[in-house]
Write a protein that holds these residues in place. Structure first.
Motif, mmCIF file in Angstrom:
data_model
loop_
_atom_site.group_PDB
_atom_site.id
_atom_site.type_symbol
_atom_site.label_atom_id
_atom_site.label_comp_id
_atom_site.label_asym_id
_atom_site.label_seq_id
_atom_site.Cartn_x
_atom_site.Cartn_y
_atom_site.Cartn_z
ATOM 1 N N VAL A 180 59.449 -9.413 -48.874
ATOM 2 C CA VAL A 180 59.070 -8.029 -48.555
ATOM 3 C C VAL A 180 58.609 -7.306 -49.823
ATOM 4 C CG1 VAL A 180 59.858 -5.823 -47.614
ATOM 5 C CG2 VAL A 180 60.611 -7.969 -46.554
ATOM 6 N N ALA A 181 59.451 -7.297 -50.858
ATOM 7 C CA ALA A 181 59.060 -6.657 -52.116
ATOM 8 C C ALA A 181 58.045 -7.515 -52.868
ATOM 9 C CB ALA A 181 60.286 -6.412 -52.985
ATOM 10 N N PHE A 182 58.235 -8.825 -52.774
ATOM 11 C CA PHE A 182 57.356 -9.776 -53.449
ATOM 12 C C PHE A 182 57.020 -10.896 -52.477
ATOM 13 C CE2 PHE A 182 60.313 -8.025 -56.559
ATOM 14 C CZ PHE A 182 59.437 -7.436 -57.452
ATOM 15 N N GLN A 183 55.879 -11.489 -52.669
ATOM 16 C CA GLN A 183 55.600 -12.793 -52.063
ATOM 17 C C GLN A 183 55.792 -13.734 -53.229
ATOM 18 O OE1 GLN A 183 55.077 -13.451 -48.758
ATOM 19 N NE2 GLN A 183 55.418 -15.518 -49.482
ATOM 20 N N ALA A 184 56.992 -14.326 -53.303
ATOM 21 C CA ALA A 184 57.365 -14.985 -54.546
ATOM 22 C C ALA A 184 58.318 -16.144 -54.317
ATOM 23 C CB ALA A 184 58.027 -13.959 -55.482
ATOM 24 N N GLY A 185 58.496 -16.877 -55.377
ATOM 25 C CA GLY A 185 59.481 -17.939 -55.444
ATOM 26 C C GLY A 185 60.136 -17.892 -56.805
ATOM 27 N N ALA A 186 61.193 -18.667 -56.948
ATOM 28 C CA ALA A 186 61.891 -18.740 -58.235
ATOM 29 C C ALA A 186 61.581 -20.082 -58.886
ATOM 30 C CB ALA A 186 63.390 -18.579 -58.043
#
Length: 133
Positions: free
Chosen positions: A59-65
């Motif tokens: 939601v805040a980011f389209q991301a991964g770690a």
């Protein structure tokens, strides 16, 4: 309060590898607590923790770690990673910018009875703010 069985290094490694692969919330204890050190907020219970993880990564980011390194011991693990992705929603009071971000992250985990029982999450929000300013 129940007595919790501390996990061996190998058992801890198995839980952490399975959890880290996809943030598998079935490996989070139903009454686990995740402490967000930057905000002071605690997320208590599997559902609240799953909601927080969904918000951050979808939601805040389209991301991964991206893992930098991890250390695993008897019933404890520490992960150093970088959240990498696009800022797509409100985070830390900042509306979506569409900017690519790389935010350093350290999480200290306590593992017992085959579950993640507790985590302290250290996210460098100041680095995020510098990248979207």
């Amino acid at each position: 309060m129940s007595i919790q069985e501390t996990q061996s290094v190998e058992e801890t490694r198995q839980v952490m590898e399975a959890y880290a692969a996809e943030h598998d919330t079935s490996l989070i204890a139903p009454d686990a607590i995740f402490h967000d050190i930057a905000s002071g907020q605690d997320y208590i219970g599997r559902e609240a923790i799953a909601g927080m993880l969904h918000y951050v990564y979808h939601v805040a980011f389209q991301a991964g770690a991206e893992e930098v390194r991890s250390t695993i011991g008897d019933g404890a693990a520490v992960l150093e990673a970088v959240i990498v992705g696009t800022h797509i929603g409100e985070f830390a009071g900042v509306p979506a910018t569409g900017r690519e971000v790389r935010i350093p992250l350290v999480v200290s985990y306590r593992i017992a009875d085959g579950y993640v029982q507790e985590a302290s999450v250290y996210l460098l929000v100041s680095t995020f703010l510098q990248q979207v300013a």
